[in-house]
Design an enzyme around this catalytic site. Sequence first.
Site, PDB file in Angstrom:
ATOM      1  N   HIS A  76       4.214 -41.890  12.164  1.00 53.87           N
ATOM      2  CA  HIS A  76       2.910 -42.394  12.603  1.00 53.87           C
ATOM      3  C   HIS A  76       3.006 -43.431  13.712  1.00 53.87           C
ATOM      4  O   HIS A  76       1.983 -43.880  14.234  1.00 53.87           O
ATOM      5  CB  HIS A  76       2.162 -43.035  11.420  1.00 53.87           C
ATOM      6  CG  HIS A  76       2.077 -42.169  10.222  1.00 53.87           C
ATOM      7  ND1 HIS A  76       2.899 -42.330   9.121  1.00 53.87           N
ATOM      8  CD2 HIS A  76       1.285 -41.111   9.933  1.00 53.87           C
ATOM      9  CE1 HIS A  76       2.599 -41.419   8.212  1.00 53.87           C
ATOM     10  NE2 HIS A  76       1.629 -40.669   8.682  1.00 53.87           N
ATOM     11  N   GLU A 128      -1.236 -44.903  11.829  1.00 51.00           N
ATOM     12  CA  GLU A 128      -1.290 -44.327  13.175  1.00 51.00           C
ATOM     13  C   GLU A 128      -2.348 -45.016  14.027  1.00 51.00           C
ATOM     14  O   GLU A 128      -2.094 -45.374  15.185  1.00 51.00           O
ATOM     15  CB  GLU A 128      -1.599 -42.826  13.104  1.00 51.00           C
ATOM     16  CG  GLU A 128      -1.690 -42.176  14.474  1.00 51.00           C
ATOM     17  CD  GLU A 128      -2.319 -40.799  14.450  1.00 51.00           C
ATOM     18  OE1 GLU A 128      -3.129 -40.505  15.348  1.00 51.00           O
ATOM     19  OE2 GLU A 128      -2.004 -40.007  13.527  1.00 51.00           O
ATOM     20  N   CYS A 191      -3.996 -33.268  17.186  1.00 51.27           N
ATOM     21  CA  CYS A 191      -2.776 -32.463  17.266  1.00 51.27           C
ATOM     22  C   CYS A 191      -3.112 -30.980  17.078  1.00 51.27           C
ATOM     23  O   CYS A 191      -3.923 -30.612  16.221  1.00 51.27           O
ATOM     24  CB  CYS A 191      -1.809 -32.926  16.179  1.00 51.27           C
ATOM     25  SG  CYS A 191      -0.363 -31.892  15.991  1.00 51.27           S
TER      26      CYS A 191
END
Length: 281
Positions: A76, A128, A191
């Site tokens: 992260h 993150e 992502c």
Amino acid sequence: MGMEVRIAKTAGFCWGVRRTVDRVMEVAGAASNPVVTLGPIIHNPQAVERMRAQGVGTVQAVAEVERGTTVVVRTHGAIRSELQAAKERGLSVVDGTCPYVKYPQAMARRLSGEGYHVVVVGDAAHAEVKGVLSYAEGPCTVVKPGGPIPEIDAKRVAVLAQTTCIGAEFERVVGALALRHREVRAVNTICNDTDERQADARQLASEVDAVVVVGGKNSANTRHLAELCRQIQPRTWHVETEEELQPGWFEGCKVVGLSAGASTPDWVVEGVAARLRSLPA
């Protein structure tokens, strides 16, 4: 005859997590000095415990690390000041940050430097997001998925997303801000694995009698998968291991779908699949 188990093709470790876990094991195997990860390497208690058995410890802050220790930055990423502290203390640092997480970090730095107010769609308490915010050089706002969008006193706004954010939430925030501000710069930092995994899970949920989503209870992407599946197939359960499975959940089921978060090891997924197959249909 046992139940049929259909496993989503994207179930288990994503590329970024596998890369980091392999790197940690490589460092631990070669190092003569202690090795620790800065925070849990991934959000999966079983994987963290297996690493602990290999001698890899976990610390929450660089201040806890003794001299001569190798520090591995987790998937992260880390808060910028912690990396600076490690550098100043002369500690050996191995950066295991996923490249897909480095992207929002870099964009937060660049866009805030260009005068944008940075908005991150994600969980403010997540490692993150904390790391991404630490790279911004100006004001930032975190918008929680599903939550209200606060008033922001800025003409120019740049919107980023936690890598595991649900696409519809990013779209909602960008759309709302586009009507409020003179300029909105949207940078989709979700992502690709997240998008693909979520699409696979939704498809799977529409084809089966029940769904089991495997992964850490503290894993954001695993919780999101379970939420998405539950919208389509109400008989959806989120478990960490096969020990949590209850036969009563699957009464009348012939086919069970199995999905797993990006931080769920293959051996945990296989354990759940094996237990499901042993249950009577």
